[in-house]
Scaffold this active site. Sequence first.
Site, PDB file in Angstrom:
ATOM      1  N   ASP A  19       7.499   1.479   3.854  1.00 20.39           N
ATOM      2  CA  ASP A  19       7.962   0.135   3.486  1.00 20.39           C
ATOM      3  C   ASP A  19       8.806  -0.480   4.606  1.00 20.39           C
ATOM      4  OD1 ASP A  19       8.294  -2.077   1.928  1.00 20.39           O
ATOM      5  OD2 ASP A  19       9.803  -1.194   0.612  1.00 20.39           O
ATOM      6  N   GLY A  22       7.257  -5.925   6.835  1.00 24.46           N
ATOM      7  CA  GLY A  22       7.464  -7.375   6.808  1.00 24.46           C
ATOM      8  C   GLY A  22       8.838  -7.741   7.342  1.00 24.46           C
ATOM      9  N   SER A  64      -1.329  -0.943  -2.254  1.00 24.91           N
ATOM     10  CA  SER A  64      -1.230  -0.650  -3.694  1.00 24.91           C
ATOM     11  C   SER A  64      -2.084  -1.617  -4.503  1.00 24.91           C
ATOM     12  CB  SER A  64       0.229  -0.742  -4.144  1.00 24.91           C
ATOM     13  OG  SER A  64       0.595  -2.096  -4.308  1.00 24.91           O
ATOM     14  N   GLU A  66      -1.052  -3.467  -6.559  1.00 23.60           N
ATOM     15  CA  GLU A  66      -0.257  -4.695  -6.722  1.00 23.60           C
ATOM     16  C   GLU A  66      -0.264  -5.553  -5.445  1.00 23.60           C
ATOM     17  OE1 GLU A  66       1.015  -1.574  -7.735  1.00 23.60           O
ATOM     18  OE2 GLU A  66       0.288  -2.112  -9.732  1.00 23.60           O
ATOM     19  N   ASN A  67      -0.638  -4.958  -4.330  1.00 26.65           N
ATOM     20  CA  ASN A  67      -0.569  -5.686  -3.051  1.00 26.65           C
ATOM     21  C   ASN A  67      -1.572  -6.844  -2.942  1.00 26.65           C
ATOM     22  OD1 ASN A  67       0.355  -2.796  -1.009  1.00 26.65           O
ATOM     23  ND2 ASN A  67       1.652  -4.357  -1.945  1.00 26.65           N
ATOM     24  N   TRP A  68      -2.540  -6.905  -3.867  1.00 30.86           N
ATOM     25  CA  TRP A  68      -3.474  -8.047  -3.853  1.00 30.86           C
ATOM     26  C   TRP A  68      -2.740  -9.352  -4.126  1.00 30.86           C
ATOM     27  CZ3 TRP A  68      -8.070  -6.840  -1.963  1.00 30.86           C
ATOM     28  CH2 TRP A  68      -8.573  -5.554  -2.127  1.00 30.86           C
ATOM     29  N   GLU A 206      11.123  16.143  -4.683  1.00 35.29           N
ATOM     30  CA  GLU A 206      12.419  15.672  -4.177  1.00 35.29           C
ATOM     31  C   GLU A 206      12.168  14.300  -3.557  1.00 35.29           C
ATOM     32  OE1 GLU A 206      15.413  17.354  -4.143  1.00 35.29           O
ATOM     33  OE2 GLU A 206      14.488  18.936  -5.342  1.00 35.29           O
TER      34      GLU A 206
HETATM   35  C1  FPP Z   1       5.008  -2.245   3.136  1.00 33.26           C
HETATM   36  O1  FPP Z   1       5.786  -3.101   3.940  1.00 33.26           O
HETATM   37  C2  FPP Z   1       3.796  -1.907   3.793  1.00 33.26           C
HETATM   38  C3  FPP Z   1       2.526  -2.180   3.343  1.00 33.26           C
HETATM   39  C4  FPP Z   1       2.205  -2.865   2.096  1.00 33.26           C
HETATM   40  C5  FPP Z   1       1.369  -1.804   4.137  1.00 33.26           C
HETATM   41  C6  FPP Z   1       1.426  -0.413   4.683  1.00 33.26           C
HETATM   42  C7  FPP Z   1       0.559  -0.386   5.844  1.00 33.26           C
HETATM   43  C8  FPP Z   1       0.875   0.174   7.026  1.00 33.26           C
HETATM   44  C9  FPP Z   1       2.073   0.932   7.352  1.00 33.26           C
HETATM   45  C10 FPP Z   1      -0.012   0.030   8.155  1.00 33.26           C
HETATM   46  C11 FPP Z   1      -1.325   0.602   8.057  1.00 33.26           C
HETATM   47  C12 FPP Z   1      -1.497   1.969   7.572  1.00 33.26           C
HETATM   48  C13 FPP Z   1      -2.601   2.637   7.868  1.00 33.26           C
HETATM   49  C14 FPP Z   1      -2.939   3.916   7.248  1.00 33.26           C
HETATM   50  C15 FPP Z   1      -3.524   2.103   8.852  1.00 33.26           C
HETATM   51  P1  FPP Z   1       6.129  -4.532   3.371  1.00 33.26           P
HETATM   52  O2  FPP Z   1       5.089  -5.481   3.842  1.00 33.26           O
HETATM   53  O3  FPP Z   1       6.259  -4.470   1.891  1.00 33.26           O
HETATM   54  O4  FPP Z   1       7.498  -4.798   4.043  1.00 33.26           O
HETATM   55  P2  FPP Z   1       8.686  -5.672   3.457  1.00 33.26           P
HETATM   56  O5  FPP Z   1       9.154  -4.978   2.214  1.00 33.26           O
HETATM   57  O6  FPP Z   1       9.701  -5.637   4.548  1.00 33.26           O
HETATM   58  O7  FPP Z   1       8.145  -7.043   3.199  1.00 33.26           O
END
Ligand code: FPP
Length: 241
Positions: A19, A22, A64, A66-68, A206
């Site tokens: 996480d 962004g 996830s 939910e990410n859509w 853990e």
């Molecule tokens: C959360 O950060 C991250 C994601 C929803 C995407 C995770 C993807 C990657 C780390 C890159 C690709 C992975 C692979 C396996 C190629 P966020 O966008 O929620 O960050 P924020 O909370 O700061 O907005």
Amino acid sequence: MAAKTDTTGGPRHVAIIMDGNGRWARARGRPRLFGHHAGARRVREVVSACPGMGVDYLTIFAFSTENWKRTQTEVAGLMSLFRRYIYKEMQAFVAENVRVRFIGDRPRLDEKLRALMDEAEQMTGHCTGINLTIALNYGGRDEVARATKRLARDVAAGRLDPEDVDLETLPRYLDTHVLPDPDLVIRTSGEARISNFLLWQSAYAEYEFIDTLWPDFTREIFVDLLRNYGARERRFGAVTA
Ligand code: FPP
């Protein structure tokens, strides 16, 4: 070259909620996808730290269910990043003896991405080093619902007696059925939530919630967290003498 580490008592299966991409990008005045690209580059560093640390299974949360809900631009950018990432890394995974698997609900993903996922699983099927599982369109509740549907079908078809359903039964229907439960779940970026990740599987894991944003996560931080884990005592609900 990393220093030799005592891996006694370290976690065998580590799961990571990556996480903070962004926020990392925003802090640099760049678009969110810039952060996702930086985050993707961190994955390899963590994967390559695993063999020397006794970690056999690494499971990462890439997208996830939910990410859509994110903007169309971000979702499309992430899907394109996943396609490129899998295509580019496939040979490296084979060379590093990394067995790749995907968990999550595949039908909603585009055909080209699904084909690449199948290809990566097939190409690395013989690899015997670390097991990298990428959660893509994954949600713990969605996984349990899909597993229950399959289990119900087996009951309806007479293949499974409801009286035989116990704690061993449901996990056999989960996407993770070939994986051990995670010992350690790490979440970066300061949020202390599990966000629907490996709900059933993490019952006794853990947790480490750390402030570092995922694109700043390093091998050194990873190694420190594994060492901390080694110092903890896991009781699985029991009492020690
Ligand atoms: C959360 O950060 C991250 C994601 C929803 C995407 C995770 C993807 C990657 C780390 C890159 C690709 C992975 C692979 C396996 C190629 P966020 O966008 O929620 O960050 P924020 O909370 O700061 O907005």
